[in-house]
Design a protein around this motif. Structure first.
Motif, PDB file in Angstrom:
ATOM      1  N   GLU A   1      -5.525   2.542  -5.040  1.00  0.00           N
ATOM      2  CA  GLU A   1      -4.020   1.521  -5.176  1.00  0.00           C
ATOM      3  C   GLU A   1      -3.493   1.744  -3.189  1.00  0.00           C
ATOM      4  O   GLU A   1      -3.127   0.379  -2.806  1.00  0.00           O
ATOM      5  N   ARG A   2      -4.781   3.281  -3.044  1.00  0.00           N
ATOM      6  CA  ARG A   2      -3.982   3.428  -1.293  1.00  0.00           C
ATOM      7  C   ARG A   2      -5.872   2.575  -1.007  1.00  0.00           C
ATOM      8  O   ARG A   2      -5.061   1.518   0.016  1.00  0.00           O
TER       9      ARG A   2
ATOM     10  N   ILE B   1       2.747   4.061  -2.281  1.00  0.00           N
ATOM     11  CA  ILE B   1       2.744   4.344  -3.889  1.00  0.00           C
ATOM     12  C   ILE B   1       4.125   5.367  -4.425  1.00  0.00           C
ATOM     13  O   ILE B   1       4.773   6.200  -3.413  1.00  0.00           O
TER      14      ILE B   1
ATOM     15  N   ALA C   1      -3.833   6.663  -7.776  1.00  0.00           N
ATOM     16  CA  ALA C   1      -3.553   6.251  -6.163  1.00  0.00           C
ATOM     17  C   ALA C   1      -4.193   6.612  -5.138  1.00  0.00           C
ATOM     18  O   ALA C   1      -4.244   5.431  -4.325  1.00  0.00           O
TER      19      ALA C   1
ATOM     20  N   ILE D   1      -7.529  12.814  -3.015  1.00  0.00           N
ATOM     21  CA  ILE D   1      -7.141  11.460  -2.126  1.00  0.00           C
ATOM     22  C   ILE D   1      -8.429  11.470  -1.724  1.00  0.00           C
ATOM     23  O   ILE D   1      -8.982  10.296  -1.771  1.00  0.00           O
TER      24      ILE D   1
ATOM     25  N   SER E   1       2.752  -0.049  -5.001  1.00  0.00           N
ATOM     26  CA  SER E   1       1.710  -0.104  -6.214  1.00  0.00           C
ATOM     27  C   SER E   1       2.929   0.894  -6.495  1.00  0.00           C
ATOM     28  O   SER E   1       4.124   1.460  -6.297  1.00  0.00           O
ATOM     29  N   VAL E   2       2.411   2.145  -7.732  1.00  0.00           N
ATOM     30  CA  VAL E   2       2.699   1.795  -9.062  1.00  0.00           C
ATOM     31  C   VAL E   2       2.325   2.545  -9.741  1.00  0.00           C
ATOM     32  O   VAL E   2       0.961   2.684  -9.454  1.00  0.00           O
ATOM     33  N   ILE E   3       2.456   4.467  -9.498  1.00  0.00           N
ATOM     34  CA  ILE E   3       1.427   5.297 -10.382  1.00  0.00           C
ATOM     35  C   ILE E   3       3.088   6.205 -10.925  1.00  0.00           C
ATOM     36  O   ILE E   3       3.476   6.235 -10.920  1.00  0.00           O
TER      37      ILE E   3
ATOM     38  N   SER F   1       1.000  14.475  -2.985  1.00  0.00           N
ATOM     39  CA  SER F   1       0.714  14.578  -2.125  1.00  0.00           C
ATOM     40  C   SER F   1      -0.335  12.463  -2.524  1.00  0.00           C
ATOM     41  O   SER F   1      -1.136  12.349  -1.793  1.00  0.00           O
ATOM     42  N   TYR F   2      -0.012  12.497  -3.779  1.00  0.00           N
ATOM     43  CA  TYR F   2      -0.653  10.936  -3.912  1.00  0.00           C
ATOM     44  C   TYR F   2       0.551   9.660  -4.185  1.00  0.00           C
ATOM     45  O   TYR F   2       0.585   8.630  -4.243  1.00  0.00           O
ATOM     46  N   SER F   3       2.036  10.504  -3.445  1.00  0.00           N
ATOM     47  CA  SER F   3       2.590   9.120  -3.048  1.00  0.00           C
ATOM     48  C   SER F   3       3.458   9.057  -2.071  1.00  0.00           C
ATOM     49  O   SER F   3       3.312   9.886  -1.466  1.00  0.00           O
ATOM     50  N   ASP F   4       4.558   8.251  -2.026  1.00  0.00           N
ATOM     51  CA  ASP F   4       5.165   8.270  -0.754  1.00  0.00           C
ATOM     52  C   ASP F   4       6.295   8.446  -0.880  1.00  0.00           C
ATOM     53  O   ASP F   4       7.532   8.107  -0.985  1.00  0.00           O
TER      54      ASP F   4
ATOM     55  N   SER G   1       0.933  -1.582  -0.182  1.00  0.00           N
ATOM     56  CA  SER G   1       0.123  -0.378  -0.052  1.00  0.00           C
ATOM     57  C   SER G   1       0.943   1.526  -0.120  1.00  0.00           C
ATOM     58  O   SER G   1       0.396   2.987  -0.094  1.00  0.00           O
TER      59      SER G   1
ATOM     60  N   ILE H   1       2.251  18.482  -5.896  1.00  0.00           N
ATOM     61  CA  ILE H   1       1.063  17.928  -6.051  1.00  0.00           C
ATOM     62  C   ILE H   1       1.351  16.815  -5.784  1.00  0.00           C
ATOM     63  O   ILE H   1       0.239  15.747  -5.143  1.00  0.00           O
TER      64      ILE H   1
END
Lengths: 305, 305, 305
Positions: free
Chosen positions: B66-67, A45, B63, B292, A71-73, A98-101, A43, A95
């Motif tokens: 996937e979250r 990203i 995202a 998100i 996971s991947v975006i 805020s969608y990913s790690d 979980s 931006i």
């Protein structure tokens, strides 16, 4: 030390960081079934932002994250992306964070990854920025030398081909200055190592320049071959002449000593004869494959598991 | 009420639906670790069908899925897609619905998402269709006002910039007519709100028109800034003159009252000075980040968990 | 028998392999919840390498792998890929095999998938190579006939439209020569089946040629309609005349016997009237949907679960 940090340049890493990455990569390779089963990055990203295409590097990062259970975006190509329309890189990064790690960025402009890291609260990995660095490629190169020859110190490393334009080679030479190695540079004068790279490491490294591969091939532990880019040559005859004199064939392999290896950052075009692929010296596909454990290790260490 | 339903227009939603989406988004934000651990959408597939590129919106949906532990299949660009070749949208949808559990569609033609929903047994989310609606953007806007100012009712909301062409603004104004708010419209006459939008809400909303931001800035709770598109202007000097008079700088921020916020649907180009980013009024990156939890909430409610 | 093997041509499969694929596809369809819950392909990676775009095929493979709990890495378009730059397919494959467990390849040149399989230690699935084969499409066609008419043997199968250029049709006819079926070929002389295909199967199949659909429609169990490509015609009037005489409308459906079905590999353009979609004979969307269980089955059998 690397936890939650960005990796922009190989110079960001302490020697201990590099060792930790390699040891974890060894562990991952040796315990792949356990890693796959436990999904340590479940979980999480990883975002890939590629402002110029590099399918190999992108797929390698994406596969590494997926092997860890994450996971991947992906923005694979900025040409078909709305991110191109006048927005600053700083805004895009604020931006996407805020969608990913964690964010992997490739950009045509040198310094873009460093800039991105200034605006991101999430770690950034530089996957190549113009003529700047591509630190994970360098880590993979070092890891391959270490694992395929049993170490890095005391090796004689011959780098042949285009030493002038090759970003990969510059980063590798800088990184090798951390170790006790002998480096032979083999190139035509027109593709010699730039002075600004040479001056930066000449006091730290045992480094010498040759025009002829035959002068050094028999003593070489690691033969690192680089791509000579045809598009650099106005006169294509010049290119073919050059390629001919630096091409690695079975003839060159036969001059190499026992246990020596041949590397190439790939893609190769004409620099290595396909017949060489079947010799036990050929380690360039292994080198590409090492992208997975090294990147899995790096992502794990940065995100913490 | 929303379970297994499509979301094409903000008008599809009852007030209770909107409240349910916001409450679940709050819950998700407050219990993210639990959500990530339990993967409520495990083995569900969200398909993104983007007939025009919108990297931001696509990555935000991907995202979000996937979250939730779900997976994604993606057509990021119809130009490189076989779906372009003479096939009707109805046929494409009937195929993609057999590959996925929910479909997010972006299309250059108004009404395309509605059409898609007529042919799909799986829920469709409209992610923008031409000059039509983009209802999740509107939900995110409302959610940001609600969370950053403590509510929506009784707020004074000033919308500045391009009120003529901005789809985002039209949807937001329509949605705000559900609440007890005062709306100030600030734009040059050439970019004023179209009559067909104004007539639809003038009886339900306390709404007034101004040419000058200074007339209303001190009473404003929410300053909603929109992008003025340079490509609309034949005379570029006209654009620069206009942008200059509506640009938000620290000067404007200083006139705003305590607790007031600045929003922007992004990307911004010249409308907000980067110095404003560091003020506590600036909420446009938070607004993007709210994509998100709001989209996670919406997907969860539609697919049921 | 198929475990760890590549699938390049339908001829690679024994009859028992085909039966095993269909039986597992039946099982998967009937136990989808169990399959989704147990994620049999967890942490396995499927790579899609598409050297020409085919969104439908790519999304179908990707969704199939994700339904099995696996992950995907994707090169959707070689035009924006660095894999184009002079690198041999052999080299690309040797790199991508180190990132993934199974590779799906689509390529404009016949024989590309076979070549790829020679250089890969991981299984390759051919998803179409030029005018060569597309074996999973053929499996889906056979599976649809089997499931929607209760079997394949003893069926009368009428194939109508473009029999000259249609790769799908050639593969299907070859595959049907394993069964005891009657085949009616209906096409204008200019789009007749090429001799090299006809000669390969004429001794094994009960096959006859007609110009007129009315000669055979009432006895047909399976009406397989193919796309007539407008771009093949210099004279567009010729195309419209032709399309008109082979178009399937309610008029044709009314002549078909009880339990008979209509198939089409999609996309369709003008060959089938949309009114036919609502008849119980129309099985072309079901056929597309069958791509999921058939590909899930194939991936499961090849990777072993």
């Amino acid at each position: 030390m690397l936890k939650n940090k960005s990796l922009i340049s190989i110079a960001d890493l302490e020697d201990d960081d590099i060792n930790a990455i390699f040891e974890k990569a060894d562990y991952i390779s040796g315990h792949m079934d356990e890693v796959l089963r436990t999904s340590p990055m479940k979980s999480k990203i990883l975002a890939t932002l590629f402002y110029e295409p590099s399918t190999r590097t992108r797929l390698s990062f994406e596969a590494s994250m997926e092997r860890l259970g994450g996971s991947v975006i992906s923005m694979a190509d900025s040409k078909t992306s709305s991110f191109a329309k006048g927005e600053t890189l700083a805004d895009t990064i604020r931006i996407v964070e805020s969608y990913s790690d964690i964010i992997v960025i490739r950009h045509p402009l040198e310094g873009a990854s460093l800039l991105a890291s200034k605006f991101s609260s999430k770690p950034i990995i530089n996957a190549g920025d113009g003529s700047g660095e591509h630190p994970t490629q360098t880590l993979i190169d070092l890891y391959t030398i270490r694992n395929e020859t049993g170490g890095i110190d005391d090796r004689e490393i011959t780098i042949v081909g285009d030493l002038k334009y090759g970003r990969t080679v510059h980063s590798l030479i800088l990184a090798l200055s951390r170790y006790n190695v002998k480096i032979n540079l083999v190139s035509p004068p027109s593709l010699a190592l730039p002075n600004y790279v040479y001056n930066g490491i000449k006091d730290k490294l045992n480094i010498e320049t040759y025009n002829n591969l035959d002068d050094v091939i028999s003593g070489t532990d690691v033969l690192y071959v680089t791509r000579i880019q045809k598009e650099r040559f106005v006169d294509k005859n010049e290119y073919y002449k050059l390629i001919g004199s630096y091409k690695i064939t079975l003839n060159e392999v036969n001059k190499m000593k026992n246990g020596s290896i041949i590397m190439h950052p790939l893609p190769r075009v004409d620099e290595i004869d396909p017949a060489v692929d079947y010799t036990k010296n050929a380690k360039y596909f292994r080198q590409a494959a090492n992208g997975i454990p090294v990147r899995m290790s790096l992502i794990s260490i940065i995100l913490g598991d």
